[in-house]
Motif scaffolding. Structure first.
Motif, short mmCIF file in Angstrom:
data_model
loop_
_atom_site.label_atom_id
_atom_site.label_comp_id
_atom_site.label_asym_id
_atom_site.label_seq_id
_atom_site.Cartn_x
_atom_site.Cartn_y
_atom_site.Cartn_z
N LEU A 131 0.82 -1.21 0.00
CA LEU A 131 0.00 0.00 0.00
C LEU A 131 0.86 1.26 0.00
CD1 LEU A 131 -2.80 1.32 0.17
CD2 LEU A 131 -2.62 1.17 2.67
N TRP A 132 1.92 1.29 0.82
CA TRP A 132 2.73 2.50 0.93
C TRP A 132 3.39 2.84 -0.41
CZ3 TRP A 132 7.93 2.37 -0.15
CH2 TRP A 132 8.57 1.14 -0.10
N PHE A 133 3.79 1.81 -1.17
CA PHE A 133 4.42 2.06 -2.47
C PHE A 133 3.39 2.58 -3.47
CE2 PHE A 133 6.17 0.76 -6.61
CZ PHE A 133 7.41 1.37 -6.53
N GLN A 134 2.19 2.02 -3.43
CA GLN A 134 1.11 2.49 -4.30
C GLN A 134 0.76 3.94 -4.00
OE1 GLN A 134 -2.06 -0.31 -3.63
NE2 GLN A 134 -0.96 -2.02 -4.56
N VAL A 135 0.79 4.31 -2.71
CA VAL A 135 0.49 5.69 -2.31
C VAL A 135 1.56 6.64 -2.84
CG1 VAL A 135 0.37 7.24 -0.32
CG2 VAL A 135 -0.88 5.09 -0.29
N ILE A 136 2.84 6.21 -2.75
CA ILE A 136 3.93 7.05 -3.27
C ILE A 136 3.78 7.26 -4.77
CG2 ILE A 136 6.42 7.08 -3.74
CD1 ILE A 136 6.90 5.89 -1.04
N LEU A 137 3.46 6.18 -5.50
CA LEU A 137 3.23 6.30 -6.94
C LEU A 137 2.10 7.28 -7.24
CD1 LEU A 137 3.58 2.64 -8.33
CD2 LEU A 137 5.17 4.55 -8.59
N GLY A 138 1.03 7.18 -6.46
CA GLY A 138 -0.10 8.08 -6.63
C GLY A 138 0.29 9.53 -6.39
N MET A 139 1.10 9.77 -5.35
CA MET A 139 1.55 11.14 -5.03
C MET A 139 2.41 11.70 -6.15
SD MET A 139 2.51 10.60 -1.00
CE MET A 139 3.57 12.02 -1.01
N ILE A 140 3.40 10.92 -6.60
CA ILE A 140 4.31 11.41 -7.65
C ILE A 140 3.56 11.66 -8.95
CG2 ILE A 140 6.30 10.79 -9.08
CD1 ILE A 140 7.38 9.21 -6.67
N LYS B 102 -14.66 -2.70 8.43
CA LYS B 102 -14.96 -3.24 7.10
C LYS B 102 -15.13 -2.11 6.09
CE LYS B 102 -15.20 -6.78 5.95
NZ LYS B 102 -14.22 -7.64 5.24
N ILE B 103 -15.83 -1.04 6.50
CA ILE B 103 -15.99 0.13 5.62
C ILE B 103 -14.62 0.75 5.33
CG2 ILE B 103 -17.01 2.42 5.38
CD1 ILE B 103 -19.07 0.22 5.26
N VAL B 104 -13.80 0.85 6.36
CA VAL B 104 -12.45 1.40 6.19
C VAL B 104 -11.63 0.53 5.24
CG1 VAL B 104 -10.26 1.87 7.36
CG2 VAL B 104 -12.41 2.59 8.41
N GLU B 105 -11.78 -0.78 5.36
CA GLU B 105 -11.07 -1.71 4.48
C GLU B 105 -11.45 -1.47 3.02
OE1 GLU B 105 -11.19 -6.48 3.50
OE2 GLU B 105 -11.49 -5.85 5.59
N TRP B 106 -12.74 -1.25 2.79
CA TRP B 106 -13.19 -0.94 1.42
C TRP B 106 -12.60 0.39 0.96
CZ3 TRP B 106 -19.06 -2.12 2.53
CH2 TRP B 106 -19.23 -3.52 2.63
N ALA B 107 -12.62 1.37 1.85
CA ALA B 107 -12.11 2.70 1.49
C ALA B 107 -10.62 2.65 1.16
CB ALA B 107 -12.38 3.69 2.62
N MET B 108 -9.87 1.84 1.90
CA MET B 108 -8.43 1.79 1.70
C MET B 108 -8.05 1.24 0.33
SD MET B 108 -7.18 3.24 4.26
CE MET B 108 -5.44 2.92 4.01
N LYS B 109 -8.93 0.47 -0.29
CA LYS B 109 -8.67 -0.02 -1.64
C LYS B 109 -8.63 1.14 -2.64
CE LYS B 109 -10.79 -4.56 -0.81
NZ LYS B 109 -9.52 -5.30 -0.77
N LEU B 110 -9.29 2.24 -2.27
CA LEU B 110 -9.31 3.43 -3.13
C LEU B 110 -8.13 4.36 -2.86
CD1 LEU B 110 -13.10 4.45 -2.85
CD2 LEU B 110 -12.02 3.15 -4.69
N ALA B 111 -7.39 4.10 -1.76
CA ALA B 111 -6.39 5.05 -1.28
C ALA B 111 -5.39 5.52 -2.35
CB ALA B 111 -5.65 4.47 -0.07
N PRO B 112 -4.72 4.63 -3.09
CA PRO B 112 -3.73 5.12 -4.07
C PRO B 112 -4.36 6.03 -5.13
CG PRO B 112 -3.46 2.77 -3.68
CD PRO B 112 -4.76 3.16 -3.04
N TYR B 113 -5.57 5.68 -5.57
CA TYR B 113 -6.25 6.50 -6.59
C TYR B 113 -6.74 7.81 -5.98
CZ TYR B 113 -6.36 1.72 -8.38
OH TYR B 113 -6.00 0.46 -8.77
N ALA B 114 -7.16 7.73 -4.71
CA ALA B 114 -7.61 8.93 -4.01
C ALA B 114 -6.46 9.91 -3.84
CB ALA B 114 -8.19 8.54 -2.64
N VAL B 115 -5.29 9.38 -3.49
CA VAL B 115 -4.10 10.21 -3.32
C VAL B 115 -3.75 10.91 -4.63
CG1 VAL B 115 -1.62 10.14 -2.92
CG2 VAL B 115 -3.16 8.88 -1.42
#
Length: 433
Positions: free
Chosen positions: A8-17, A200-213
């Motif tokens: 997840l952390w790597f996906q978030v970095i890719l999303g930020m860059i 469970k809702i948070v788990e669903w939301a976290m799947k969107l995290a890289p795209y959200a970032v």
């Protein structure tokens, strides 16, 4: 590389860059590959998935806070342990917040970033931004204190007063500890179900995290480009320098509390920091913070589920430093000399205001109006820093969540929870018999 892509952390970095690069390419004040009008129309659509992510978090934050604190308190097993936790954590939170405020006043006074802002920049403050600020003029410290009492749960939810729900959860948790097991069990079981549902809702939301970032960063970059950042560079440097000093302060505390080396600690909490930086919301990363505290920092559940939800609402060291830096900066911009007494009042006001700041993006700029009123700075000055607020919001939120995780290690050390909790609980049970 394949293993990294799954983290997840790597996906978030890719999303930020990716968000920064594409945002600069589209920004009217950067490379401007498309027209100004089209770029500004496109920005909200790019940010859509990010706003959906934040909406999901906001939707679930109250049941998550309520259930986490109730379960955290009741898992202490006795009022004796709970009292021990409370007598340590509240003074600790106040101490670190005062430290952050003091650092903010000192570095802003020394660097004097207000002297680097041209008068032309001040005259460019938009009417739209000023109108947003004026809506916050009625906020006062007494009002914030009164709002802490959860007289009306519906009113607290509508106003975004999460701290009121923290207080409500504390009352419920303490009351349940004081009841017999058969009387408290149904509500504790309900809290467990509520927490499982929230996670469970948070788990669903976290799947969107890289795209959200990607969406949030790209949208912000399109809107501010280079201009807003370059004109406020010294102010940005001052705030970030202060936040780095607080981080160093935390690393010292962590080493003293757990003998954990700075790089080791930062390595264990990097995912939490990245998510906090990307979402600008302590509430959004609360589940991840709790999980990190328990699995990577080896903090007992009773401490993590009590300290982190509480810290997400009242332990706002990064926000406190930002607010006091902004207040002193704007005083410098408007050539307002602050006496020692006024700086003291500013420090106290900032501590109180930071405690009342909800753990969601963007609200710090509204609470800042309270602080400006206490030292006589024109509220219209907030419009000057709105352009770079989101960038600094991301940075200060990272420090806020780092402070919460630091607090869990401090609590673990000072209370000797892992070795004495069972003993105290057994003594308490024996006394009741």
């Amino acid at each position: 590389m394949k293993n990294l892509l799954g983290k997840l952390w790597f996906q978030v970095i890719l999303g930020m860059i990716s968000g920064i690069v594409i945002g600069l390419l589209l920004s009217p004040s950067a490379f401007a590959l498309i027209s100004n009008e089209l770029a500004l129309k496109l920005a909200p659509w790019i940010a859509l998935i990010g706003n959906v992510f934040l909406a999901l978090i906001k939707m679930i934050v109250i049941p998550l806070v309520l259930s986490s604190i109730i379960l955290g308190i009741t898992s202490a097993k006795s009022v004796a342990i709970l009292k021990k936790l409370g007598l340590v954590i509240i003074p600790y939170f106040v101490f670190t917040t005062l430290f952050a405020v003091s650092i903010g006043i000192l570095i802003t006074t020394f660097i004097n970033p207000g002297s680097y802002v041209s008068k032309e920049m001040i005259n460019q403050m938009s009417v739209a931004n000023i109108q947003v600020v004026k809506e916050a003029q009625n906020i006062s410290i007494p009002d914030l204190l009164v709002d802490l009492i959860p007289v009306s749960v519906a009113k607290a939810e509508l106003s975004g007063n999460i701290l009121a729900f923290v207080i409500l959860a504390i009352f419920i948790g303490v009351a349940l500890l004081s009841l017999k097991e058969e009387e408290s069990k149904p509500l504790i079981d309900l809290s467990k179900s509520l927490q499982a549902f929230s996670m469970k809702i948070v788990e669903w939301a976290m799947k969107l995290a890289p795209y959200a970032v990607f969406g949030l960063i790209c949208s912000i970059t399109i809107k501010i480009g280079f201009d807003a950042i370059s004109s406020m560079l010294m102010y940005i440097f001052t705030v970030i320098f202060g936040l780095v000093l607080i981080l160093c302060f935390y690393l010292i505390i962590v080493y003293l509390a757990s003998k954990m080396k700075p790089l080791e600690f930062l390595g264990k909490i990097k995912e939490v920091q990245l998510m906090a930086f990307s979402t600008s919301s302590s509430a959004a990363v609360m589940p991840l913070s709790i999980n990190t505290a328990e699995t990577k920092l080896e903090v007992p559940t009773s401490i993590s589920k009590f300290v982190i939800p509480l810290g997400a609402t009242i332990n706002m060291d990064g926000t406190a430093l930002y607010q006091v830096c902004a207040a002193v900066f704007l005083a410098q911009v408007f050539s307002i000399d602050l006496s020692f007494v006024e700086l003291f009042v500013l420090a106290l006001t900032t501590v109180g205001a930071s405690i009342g700041t909800p753990s969601t993006p963007g609200v710090g700029i509204v609470i800042l109006a309270t602080i400006l009123q206490s030292i006589g700075v024109p509220l219209e000055g907030i419009a000057l820093i709105l352009g770079v607020d989101r960038i600094l919001d991301m940075c200060r939120t990272t420090i806020n969540v780092t402070g919460d995780l630091t607090a869990t290690l401090v609590m673990k050390r000072l209370t000797n929870f892992s070795t004495t909790s069972e003993k105290i609980a057994n003594e308490y049970v024996s006394q009741q018999k």
